[in-house]
Design a protein around this motif. Structure first.
Motif, PDB file in Angstrom:
ATOM      1  N   SER A  68      22.944  45.428  43.032  1.00  0.00           N
ATOM      2  CA  SER A  68      23.853  45.549  44.170  1.00  0.00           C
ATOM      3  C   SER A  68      24.880  44.427  44.171  1.00  0.00           C
ATOM      4  CB  SER A  68      23.049  45.543  45.471  1.00  0.00           C
ATOM      5  OG  SER A  68      23.906  45.576  46.587  1.00  0.00           O
ATOM      6  N   ARG A  69      24.443  43.207  43.851  1.00  0.00           N
ATOM      7  CA  ARG A  69      25.366  42.069  43.812  1.00  0.00           C
ATOM      8  C   ARG A  69      26.362  42.189  42.664  1.00  0.00           C
ATOM      9  NH1 ARG A  69      21.344  36.899  44.983  1.00  0.00           N
ATOM     10  NH2 ARG A  69      20.742  37.490  47.106  1.00  0.00           N
ATOM     11  N   VAL A  70      25.883  42.641  41.506  1.00  0.00           N
ATOM     12  CA  VAL A  70      26.782  42.824  40.366  1.00  0.00           C
ATOM     13  C   VAL A  70      27.817  43.899  40.677  1.00  0.00           C
ATOM     14  CG1 VAL A  70      26.915  43.622  37.971  1.00  0.00           C
ATOM     15  CG2 VAL A  70      25.145  42.003  38.640  1.00  0.00           C
ATOM     16  N   THR A  71      27.372  44.978  41.336  1.00  0.00           N
ATOM     17  CA  THR A  71      28.280  46.056  41.709  1.00  0.00           C
ATOM     18  C   THR A  71      29.377  45.557  42.642  1.00  0.00           C
ATOM     19  OG1 THR A  71      26.467  47.640  41.526  1.00  0.00           O
ATOM     20  CG2 THR A  71      28.421  48.362  42.726  1.00  0.00           C
ATOM     21  N   THR A  72      29.012  44.646  43.536  1.00  0.00           N
ATOM     22  CA  THR A  72      29.973  44.119  44.509  1.00  0.00           C
ATOM     23  C   THR A  72      30.900  43.088  43.885  1.00  0.00           C
ATOM     24  OG1 THR A  72      28.361  44.468  46.281  1.00  0.00           O
ATOM     25  CG2 THR A  72      30.208  42.997  46.749  1.00  0.00           C
ATOM     26  N   LYS A  73      30.332  42.170  43.101  1.00  0.00           N
ATOM     27  CA  LYS A  73      31.106  41.019  42.637  1.00  0.00           C
ATOM     28  C   LYS A  73      31.748  41.218  41.269  1.00  0.00           C
ATOM     29  CE  LYS A  73      27.990  37.953  45.216  1.00  0.00           C
ATOM     30  NZ  LYS A  73      28.966  37.650  46.279  1.00  0.00           N
TER      31      LYS A  73
ATOM     32  N   GLN B 282      32.565  44.351  39.528  1.00  0.00           N
ATOM     33  CA  GLN B 282      32.709  45.796  39.381  1.00  0.00           C
ATOM     34  C   GLN B 282      33.321  46.181  38.049  1.00  0.00           C
ATOM     35  OE1 GLN B 282      34.836  47.610  42.603  1.00  0.00           O
ATOM     36  NE2 GLN B 282      33.940  49.625  42.254  1.00  0.00           N
ATOM     37  N   ASP B 283      34.205  45.336  37.516  1.00  0.00           N
ATOM     38  CA  ASP B 283      34.851  45.659  36.239  1.00  0.00           C
ATOM     39  C   ASP B 283      33.850  45.705  35.090  1.00  0.00           C
ATOM     40  OD1 ASP B 283      34.546  42.832  36.421  1.00  0.00           O
ATOM     41  OD2 ASP B 283      35.914  42.617  34.724  1.00  0.00           O
ATOM     42  N   VAL B 284      32.760  44.920  35.179  1.00  0.00           N
ATOM     43  CA  VAL B 284      31.732  44.944  34.138  1.00  0.00           C
ATOM     44  C   VAL B 284      31.092  46.327  34.078  1.00  0.00           C
ATOM     45  CG1 VAL B 284      29.530  43.976  33.397  1.00  0.00           C
ATOM     46  CG2 VAL B 284      31.291  42.475  34.320  1.00  0.00           C
ATOM     47  N   LEU B 285      30.764  46.871  35.251  1.00  0.00           N
ATOM     48  CA  LEU B 285      30.127  48.184  35.314  1.00  0.00           C
ATOM     49  C   LEU B 285      31.091  49.312  34.970  1.00  0.00           C
ATOM     50  CD1 LEU B 285      28.006  47.648  38.548  1.00  0.00           C
ATOM     51  CD2 LEU B 285      27.178  47.745  36.206  1.00  0.00           C
ATOM     52  N   GLN B 286      32.369  49.052  35.077  1.00  0.00           N
ATOM     53  CA  GLN B 286      33.354  50.083  34.760  1.00  0.00           C
ATOM     54  C   GLN B 286      33.700  50.122  33.275  1.00  0.00           C
ATOM     55  OE1 GLN B 286      36.605  48.968  37.309  1.00  0.00           O
ATOM     56  NE2 GLN B 286      35.867  50.165  39.065  1.00  0.00           N
ATOM     57  N   LYS B 287      33.612  48.978  32.596  1.00  0.00           N
ATOM     58  CA  LYS B 287      34.173  48.880  31.244  1.00  0.00           C
ATOM     59  C   LYS B 287      33.157  48.820  30.107  1.00  0.00           C
ATOM     60  CE  LYS B 287      38.474  46.712  32.800  1.00  0.00           C
ATOM     61  NZ  LYS B 287      39.353  45.531  32.721  1.00  0.00           N
ATOM     62  N   TYR B 288      31.850  48.764  30.408  1.00  0.00           N
ATOM     63  CA  TYR B 288      30.907  48.675  29.293  1.00  0.00           C
ATOM     64  C   TYR B 288      30.824  49.988  28.516  1.00  0.00           C
ATOM     65  CZ  TYR B 288      27.285  51.253  31.901  1.00  0.00           C
ATOM     66  OH  TYR B 288      26.571  52.212  32.576  1.00  0.00           O
ATOM     67  N   LYS B 289      31.342  51.080  29.079  1.00  0.00           N
ATOM     68  CA  LYS B 289      31.348  52.370  28.393  1.00  0.00           C
ATOM     69  C   LYS B 289      32.631  52.614  27.606  1.00  0.00           C
ATOM     70  CE  LYS B 289      28.489  54.615  31.938  1.00  0.00           C
ATOM     71  NZ  LYS B 289      28.420  55.749  32.898  1.00  0.00           N
TER      72      LYS B 289
ATOM     73  N   CYS C 192      37.656  36.791  30.892  1.00  0.00           N
ATOM     74  CA  CYS C 192      38.460  35.743  31.545  1.00  0.00           C
ATOM     75  C   CYS C 192      39.383  36.299  32.622  1.00  0.00           C
ATOM     76  CB  CYS C 192      39.287  34.995  30.498  1.00  0.00           C
ATOM     77  SG  CYS C 192      38.289  34.072  29.316  1.00  0.00           S
ATOM     78  N   ILE C 193      39.555  37.631  32.654  1.00  0.00           N
ATOM     79  CA  ILE C 193      40.351  38.223  33.725  1.00  0.00           C
ATOM     80  C   ILE C 193      39.557  38.119  35.017  1.00  0.00           C
ATOM     81  CG2 ILE C 193      41.396  40.346  34.590  1.00  0.00           C
ATOM     82  CD1 ILE C 193      41.857  41.195  31.720  1.00  0.00           C
ATOM     83  N   ASP C 194      40.067  37.354  35.962  1.00  0.00           N
ATOM     84  CA  ASP C 194      39.309  37.018  37.166  1.00  0.00           C
ATOM     85  C   ASP C 194      39.570  38.042  38.269  1.00  0.00           C
ATOM     86  OD1 ASP C 194      37.742  35.802  38.992  1.00  0.00           O
ATOM     87  OD2 ASP C 194      38.981  34.024  39.271  1.00  0.00           O
ATOM     88  N   ASP C 195      38.796  39.136  38.227  1.00  0.00           N
ATOM     89  CA  ASP C 195      38.905  40.119  39.297  1.00  0.00           C
ATOM     90  C   ASP C 195      37.601  40.209  40.088  1.00  0.00           C
ATOM     91  OD1 ASP C 195      37.365  41.160  37.346  1.00  0.00           O
ATOM     92  OD2 ASP C 195      38.513  42.993  37.056  1.00  0.00           O
ATOM     93  N   SER C 196      36.764  39.167  39.960  1.00  0.00           N
ATOM     94  CA  SER C 196      35.520  39.108  40.699  1.00  0.00           C
ATOM     95  C   SER C 196      35.625  38.061  41.807  1.00  0.00           C
ATOM     96  CB  SER C 196      34.366  38.767  39.757  1.00  0.00           C
ATOM     97  OG  SER C 196      34.675  37.578  39.067  1.00  0.00           O
ATOM     98  N   THR C 197      34.585  37.987  42.619  1.00  0.00           N
ATOM     99  CA  THR C 197      34.673  37.142  43.808  1.00  0.00           C
ATOM    100  C   THR C 197      33.919  35.826  43.700  1.00  0.00           C
ATOM    101  OG1 THR C 197      32.803  38.342  44.758  1.00  0.00           O
ATOM    102  CG2 THR C 197      35.005  39.116  45.300  1.00  0.00           C
ATOM    103  N   ALA C 198      32.766  35.846  43.046  1.00  0.00           N
ATOM    104  CA  ALA C 198      31.965  34.617  42.996  1.00  0.00           C
ATOM    105  C   ALA C 198      30.935  34.700  41.890  1.00  0.00           C
ATOM    106  CB  ALA C 198      31.261  34.390  44.340  1.00  0.00           C
ATOM    107  N   LEU C 199      30.286  33.584  41.627  1.00  0.00           N
ATOM    108  CA  LEU C 199      29.189  33.567  40.678  1.00  0.00           C
ATOM    109  C   LEU C 199      28.023  34.383  41.214  1.00  0.00           C
ATOM    110  CD1 LEU C 199      28.963  29.900  39.401  1.00  0.00           C
ATOM    111  CD2 LEU C 199      29.077  31.922  37.976  1.00  0.00           C
ATOM    112  N   VAL C 200      27.349  35.098  40.317  1.00  0.00           N
ATOM    113  CA  VAL C 200      26.140  35.785  40.721  1.00  0.00           C
ATOM    114  C   VAL C 200      25.055  34.745  40.962  1.00  0.00           C
ATOM    115  CG1 VAL C 200      24.332  37.387  39.996  1.00  0.00           C
ATOM    116  CG2 VAL C 200      26.715  37.841  39.421  1.00  0.00           C
ATOM    117  N   PRO C 201      24.460  34.681  42.141  1.00  0.00           N
ATOM    118  CA  PRO C 201      23.421  33.693  42.401  1.00  0.00           C
ATOM    119  C   PRO C 201      22.224  33.919  41.503  1.00  0.00           C
ATOM    120  CG  PRO C 201      24.179  34.728  44.430  1.00  0.00           C
ATOM    121  CD  PRO C 201      24.738  35.534  43.306  1.00  0.00           C
ATOM    122  N   ALA C 202      21.595  32.858  41.073  1.00  0.00           N
ATOM    123  CA  ALA C 202      20.412  32.958  40.250  1.00  0.00           C
ATOM    124  C   ALA C 202      19.253  33.476  41.084  1.00  0.00           C
ATOM    125  CB  ALA C 202      20.052  31.607  39.641  1.00  0.00           C
TER     126      ALA C 202
END
Length: 505
Positions: free
Chosen positions: A192-197, A199-206, A494-504
């Motif tokens: 859920s956090r990855v989806t929010t913060k 999103q481009d990762v989940l869109q582009k791995y395919k 390096c394209i910064d379209d996310s909001t924050a670091l994913v908390p550990a």
């Protein structure tokens, strides 16, 4: 009976058809296929207008599209000849021989996954990959977050590394058979956090390719946050991370992780200038950190196309060519490789693992750091190892420590799999003066892989070798669920379209 109106046009399928009134079929949807349509194979015609398989076989190729020179029992000497060739071709341009094998023929369809129902939860390999991916992400995210909090790593770098690791692991799951989705790897909260913060990762791995395997990214994090000067500190940190990533086999855990995403070999190299007596910093690299022939070929080809220094890429592409002279450095490039230890203390393991227990206590031998930790009956550390035969062929004048033993075993893996390729590439990319002094003789005989008929030979130089890698990469990706477009796209963390670091976690 074969009729032209029921047969795919060979020229249209491979390059372009210049006939104004071509009697053969021009179907775009079958261009990427390598298998023969079963209905067409039996009846020599297919009524399905949306059929995506070839209406073409060896009989049709020889009857309608055979090179007229070959029909006269002669050898064609034009690599650009658009006709079908069942024999090898060779052309000499400016004293360089270019060789191209027979053209590929569509094959009968192999129904691999229809023989029995495939259940993910019952498949050991799939579960190991899921375990490895989940554990790798949890340990890597925690380490990166800690390095950012301790200001050993900048926030922007930490964010970029996390995105790159997530994207690469999701990509590996996507091209696996059967494919693994991100929500199968991540916990519901983290997904859920990855989806929010991110999103481009989940869109582009395919659709977008990574540039390197996941452990190479983690290795860069460790070197940047620890420092490259102290090799032992880097290996200690890697050992600690390897221990945390390792999931052993036991009665309660029926399936471990087998280190699916970890490099079994890590190496570092540096250049000590014989003339100026100056020494560069240490540059680290890891072996290709994924299992599976297709996966390894994909990452080696990606590295040749978009990641490695061009001299290293060409050296890997040219390796194995008859009478080819390898890449040569000015004196002296030094290199040391370390093999990861996974062995049970109480078991009588292989001769190699038995020797590691001695090597870890003899740190003075050949520069061995002796890094090793024990826990729960398992040793997980590193021992220094001599170069394999392929490294000696790629970088013959490198000063390896320890030196290669007299009894050298043949390396079964492909050129480019070794950690030395990544380490040397980083060295040449950073040290521009050294890169200018590299000698890479071009052989007078270059083999053109004729599996890739759509590759047009317009120029006769080493760029054709990189284009061949690109073609093999695209062919391998078409065997998976990855969306292969007309142009190869690479993911940029390096394209910064996310909001924050994913908390550990």
């Amino acid at each position: 009976m074969l009729r032209p109106e029921n047969v795919d046009c060979f020229f249209y399928q491979t390059t372009v058809c210049n006939q104004p009134r071509c009697p053969f079929q021009h179907r775009d949807q079958s261009k990427q296929s390598t298998v023969i349509c079963p209905d067409w194979q039996i009846r020599k015609q297919c009524r399905n207008k949306q059929c995506k398989k070839k209406h073409l076989d060896e009989e049709a190729l020889k009857k309608f599209f055979r090179c007229p020179i070959e029909k006269k029992s002669a050898a064609c000497s034009k690599l650009n000849c658009p006709n079908y060739h069942a024999r090898q071709r060779m052309e000499v341009v400016e004293q360089t021989e270019y060789v191209r094998g027979p053209d590929p023929v569509p094959m009968k369809e192999k129904r691999l996954w229809n023989k029995k129902k495939f259940v993910k939860s019952d498949n050991s390999r799939t579960q190991k990959l899921i375990n490895s991916s989940c554990q790798f992400i949890k340990v890597a995210l925690k380490y990166i977050s800690s390095a950012v909090n301790e200001q050993r790593l900048s926030i922007s770098k930490g964010k970029s590394y996390i995105k790159e690791i997530l994207h690469t692991i999701f990509f590996l799951g996507h091209i696996d058979m059967p494919s693994i989705e991100p929500n199968e790897v991540l916990s519901s909260e983290l997904f859920s956090r990855v989806t929010t913060k991110y999103q481009d990762v989940l869109q582009k791995y395919k659709t977008h390719l990574p540039r390197r395997p996941p452990y190479s990214v983690l290795l860069d994090v460790v070197v940047e946050s620890t420092g490259d000067a102290n090799v032992e500190a880097v290996l200690d940190q890697l050992t600690d991370l390897n221990q945390k990533m390792f999931i052993p086999f036991s009665e309660n855990e029926w399936c471990g992780n087998d280190f699916f995403l970890n490099s079994t070999v890590v190496s570092f190299c540096y250049f000590s200038d014989f003339v100026t007596s100056k020494r560069t910093r240490n540059y680290f690299g890891g072996s290709v950190s994924c299992k599976g022939i297709l996966q390894r070929e994909v990452f080696i080809d990606i590295s040749c196309i978009a990641t490695w220094n061009k001299a290293v890429s060409l050296a890997v592409c040219l390796a194995g060519i008859h009478k080819h002279k390898p890449m040569l450095f000015p004196p002296y490039v030094h290199s040391t490789a370390y093999h990861m230890i996974i062995g049970n203390v109480g078991c009588s393991g292989s001769e190699e693992h038995q020797s590691t227990k001695v090597n870890t206590s003899l740190a003075a031998a050949a520069g061995n750091t002796g890094t090793a930790l024990a826990g729960d009956g398992w040793i997980k550390g590193y021992y220094s190892k001599p170069p394999c035969q392929k490294c000696l062929e790629l970088f013959p004048d490198t000063r390896f420590t320890p030196e290669c033993s007299e009894h050298r075993y043949p390396a079964p893996w492909e050129y480019g799999n070794c950690a030395e390729c990544e380490a040397v590439s980083k060295l040449l990319n950073a040290e521009t003066e050294l890169n200018k002094r590299i000698s890479l003789p071009i052989p007078n005989r270059i083999s053109i892989d004729s599996r890739y008929n759509h590759l047009l030979i317009n120029t006769f130089n080493t760029d054709i070798l990189i284009l061949q890698r690109q073609c093999r990469l695209q062919d391998n990706l078409r065997k998976t669920k990855f969306e292969v477009g007309a142009k190869i796209l690479f993911y940029d963390p390096c394209i910064d379209d996310s909001t924050a670091l994913v908390p550990a976690q």
